[in-house]
Design a protein around this motif. Structure first.
Motif, mmCIF file in Angstrom:
data_model
loop_
_atom_site.group_PDB
_atom_site.id
_atom_site.type_symbol
_atom_site.label_atom_id
_atom_site.label_comp_id
_atom_site.label_asym_id
_atom_site.label_seq_id
_atom_site.Cartn_x
_atom_site.Cartn_y
_atom_site.Cartn_z
ATOM 1 N N VAL A 51 -8.052 -2.786 -4.656
ATOM 2 C CA VAL A 51 -8.609 -1.668 -4.380
ATOM 3 C C VAL A 51 -8.200 -0.274 -4.943
ATOM 4 O O VAL A 51 -7.237 0.269 -5.572
ATOM 5 C CB VAL A 51 -7.930 -0.859 -2.901
ATOM 6 C CG1 VAL A 51 -8.814 0.367 -2.034
ATOM 7 C CG2 VAL A 51 -8.568 -1.649 -2.035
ATOM 8 N N ILE A 110 -13.942 -1.460 -3.480
ATOM 9 C CA ILE A 110 -12.875 -2.368 -2.204
ATOM 10 C C ILE A 110 -13.580 -3.830 -2.725
ATOM 11 O O ILE A 110 -14.731 -3.873 -2.658
ATOM 12 C CB ILE A 110 -13.132 -1.884 -0.888
ATOM 13 C CG1 ILE A 110 -12.557 -0.823 -1.021
ATOM 14 C CG2 ILE A 110 -12.042 -2.930 -0.067
ATOM 15 C CD1 ILE A 110 -12.106 0.032 0.801
ATOM 16 N N LEU A 133 -14.322 4.987 -5.381
ATOM 17 C CA LEU A 133 -13.299 4.561 -4.148
ATOM 18 C C LEU A 133 -14.057 2.644 -4.159
ATOM 19 O O LEU A 133 -15.293 2.542 -3.893
ATOM 20 C CB LEU A 133 -12.975 4.022 -3.322
ATOM 21 C CG LEU A 133 -11.961 3.821 -2.066
ATOM 22 C CD1 LEU A 133 -10.623 4.141 -2.665
ATOM 23 C CD2 LEU A 133 -11.842 3.569 -1.297
ATOM 24 N N LEU A 148 -11.488 -1.230 6.352
ATOM 25 C CA LEU A 148 -9.618 -1.897 5.506
ATOM 26 C C LEU A 148 -9.520 -2.919 6.696
ATOM 27 O O LEU A 148 -9.186 -4.314 6.407
ATOM 28 C CB LEU A 148 -9.043 -1.866 4.809
ATOM 29 C CG LEU A 148 -9.225 -0.564 3.553
ATOM 30 C CD1 LEU A 148 -7.765 -0.370 3.305
ATOM 31 C CD2 LEU A 148 -9.098 -1.777 2.481
ATOM 32 N N SER A 161 0.656 -1.071 -0.104
ATOM 33 C CA SER A 161 -0.046 0.000 -0.257
ATOM 34 C C SER A 161 1.113 1.400 0.273
ATOM 35 O O SER A 161 2.037 1.708 1.018
ATOM 36 C CB SER A 161 -1.205 -0.056 0.921
ATOM 37 O OG SER A 161 -1.997 0.906 1.238
ATOM 38 N N ILE A 216 -3.562 -2.846 -4.838
ATOM 39 C CA ILE A 216 -4.341 -1.242 -4.540
ATOM 40 C C ILE A 216 -3.550 -0.358 -5.382
ATOM 41 O O ILE A 216 -2.012 0.609 -5.390
ATOM 42 C CB ILE A 216 -3.515 -0.888 -3.028
ATOM 43 C CG1 ILE A 216 -4.052 -1.985 -2.506
ATOM 44 C CG2 ILE A 216 -4.167 0.747 -2.835
ATOM 45 C CD1 ILE A 216 -3.869 -1.780 -1.125
#
Length: 414
Positions: free
Chosen positions: A343, A352, A350, A320, A274, A303
Motif C-alpha cells: 500500500v 493497493i 492511493l 482491506l 500498519s 505499507i
C-alpha cells in the motif's frame, strides 16, 4: 364487502408508501408516532374522498398534500422530499392505470372495481421492490435480481388468478372473499421479504462488527505486550546504562551501538505492520496480517502512507478487510501459502496491491468471482463489496490471475 376491499387496499397502499419513503429518505426515529398519525390521516381522508367525492383530481390533490406533510418525519432537503412525493404518487397512478387497463376495460365495471383496486396494490408492491433494488443496487445486503424474480412469481400468480376468476364470471361474495385472501397472502409475502431483508442486513453488519471487535482486541493485546517490554527495559535501565558506559569506556563503540540497536528493536518489535495513524485502519490490518502469519508460510507487507492522508476509515476498512479475508482464505488452501500486500500513496493517489497464492480453483460468472466457501451468504460477497467501495470512491480496480496466483490492484483518488 366492496368497501372493505377498498379500505384494506388503501391500508396496504399506506404500507407501500412507507416502504417507498424508507427506500428514498431517512426516517427520524423520534418522530415515529407523528408519522403514524399522519399516515392514519392519509388513509382516512383518501378513503372517504374516493368513496364519497368520486373526484380523481381532489383525491390526488389531498394525497399529495398529506404525503408532503408526512415528509417532515424524514431527513432530507426539500428538493429530495418533493421528488419522492412526486415519484410515489406517479408510480401509484401508473399502477392504477395499468390495473384498470387489464381489468376495467375487459369486464363490467360493477364486477371489477374492487378487483382492479386490488390489482393496483399488487402492482404497487412489485414497483416498490424494483425501486428498492434499483436505489440500493450496490448494496450486497439486498436480494439479488434472481431472488427478486422468484419473489415476483407470487403477486404475478395472484394477478393471473384474479384475471381468470373474472373470465370465468365468478362474482359476488366468492369473488370478494377470494380477493381478500389473495391480498392478505400478497401482503404477507412482501412483509416477510422485508423482515428477511432486514435480518440479512443485521447479519452482515454483525459480521463486520465482530471482525472490528476482534481487531481492537488484538490491538490492545499488542499494546499491552509492548508496554510490558518497555517497563522491563525501564526497570533494567540502570544496568543497561552501566553496560553501555563500560563498552564505550573500553573503546568498543561498535558493540555499544549494537547493544543500543537491540534495545530499540526490543521496544519497537510489537508485530505492527500498519502505522497510518488511523486507529481503525491500523487495528484491522495488524489483526488480519497477524492471522495470516499464523496460517501462511510467507507474508510480505509494505505499507507506506503519510499520517495526514485524508480518507474515510470505514470505506478503506471494507476494502482491506474483504481483500485480506479472501486472500488469507484462498492462500491457506494452496501449496505455496503466500500473501503480499503493498500500500502506497503517490501524488494524491492511493495504490493497493494484494496478491496471494491459491489452489487454481476459480468460479467466475460474467466477470464476477463467486465464493468457494461452503456458506457464501454468511461470508458476504467479498470482492463485490470491494468493487462497490472502489466505485463509490471513483477509483479503479483490476483483477489478474494465473494458475497459481491471484492479484487485485486498486487505485483510489484521495
Amino acid at each position: 364487502m366492496e368497501h372493505i376491499i377498498v379500505a384494506l387496499c388503501n391500508l396496504f397502499l399506506l404500507f407501500i408508501i412507507w416502504r417507498y419513503y424508507r427506500d428514498l429518505l431517512e426516517p427520524v426515529k423520534e418522530l415515529c408516532l407523528i408519522r403514524y398519525l399522519i399516515g392514519g390521516a392519509w388513509f382516512l381522508i383518501t378513503f372517504l374522498s374516493s368513496e364519497f367525492l368520486h373526484s380523481e383530481i381532489i383525491n390526488i390533490f389531498l394525497s399529495v398534500i398529506l404525503l408532503w406533510i408526512m415528509t417532515v418525519t424524514y431527513n432530507g432537503n426539500a428538493r429530495r422530499k418533493a421528488l419522492t412525493v412526486i415519484m410515489v404518487e406517479t408510480l401509484n397512478g401508473v399502477c392504477d392505470y395499468l390495473s384498470w387497463l387489464i381489468f376495467g376495460m375487459l369486464f363490467k365495471e360493477g364486477d371489477v372495481y374492487a378487483v382492479s383496486y386490488a390489482g393496483t396494490i399488487i402492482l404497487s408492491f412489485v414497483s416498490e421492490v424494483i425501486v428498492r433494488k434499483t436505489v440500493h443496487k450496490d448494496k450486497n445486503t439486498e436480494l439479488t435480481w434472481k431472488e427478486i424474480c422468484i419473489l415476483m412469481t407470487v403477486p404475478m400468480g395472484i394477478f393471473v388468478i384474479m384475471y381468470c376468476m373474472l373470465r370465468a364470471e365468478v362474482s359476488g361474495g366468492f369473488l370478494t372473499i377470494a380477493v381478500l385472501c389473495m391480498l392478505v397472502i400478497c401482503f404477507a409475502v412482501f412483509f416477510l421479504y422485508g423482515v428477511l431483508s432486514e435480518e440479512h442486513i443485521d447479519r452482515y453488519r454483525e459480521q463486520n462488527l465482530n471482525r472490528q471487535i476482534d481487531s481492537y482486541r488484538k490491538e490492545l493485546e499488542r499494546i499491552e505486550s509492548t508496554e510490558i517490554r518497555i517497563e522491563g527495559i525501564r526497570h533494567d535501565l540502570k544496568h543497561h546504562l552501566f553496560e553501555m558506559g563500560k563498552l564505550i569506556k573500553d573503546g568498543k563503540s561498535d558493540e555499544a551501538g549494537a547493544y543500543i540497536r537491540r534495545m530499540e528493536a526490543d521496544m519497537a518489535d510489537d508485530g505492527k505492520v500498519s502505522h497510518t495513524g488511523k486507529y481503525e485502519i491500523d487495528s484491522l490490518v495488524n489483526y488480519m496480517i497477524g492471522e495470516a502469519r499464523k496460517s501462511l508460510s510467507e507474508v510480505n507487507v509494505n505499507i507506506s502512507i503519510p499520517h495526514d492522508f485524508n480518507i474515510e476509515s470505514y470505506r478503506l476498512n471494507i476494502i482491506l478487510g474483504n481483500l485480506l479475508e479472501n486472500a488469507i482464505e484462498a492462500a491457506g488452501r494452496s501449496v505455496e501459502k503466500s500473501l503480499s500486500l503493498y500500500v502506497s500513496m503517490q501524488r494524491g493517489l492511493l495504490f493497493i496491491n494484494l496478491s496471494n497464492s491459491y489452489d487454481g480453483t476459480l468460479i467466475e460468472n460474467k466477470g464476477r468471482f463467486l465464493s468457494t466457501k461452503p456458506d457464501k451468504r454468511a461470508h458476504g460477497l467479498g470482492l463485490q463489496n470491494v468493487k462497490r467501495m472502489v466505485r463509490e470512491m471513483n477509483g479503479e480496480m483490476l483483477i489478474e490471475h494465473d494458475e497459481n496466483n491471484f492479484c487485485v490492484k486498486i487505485m483510489l483518488y484521495i
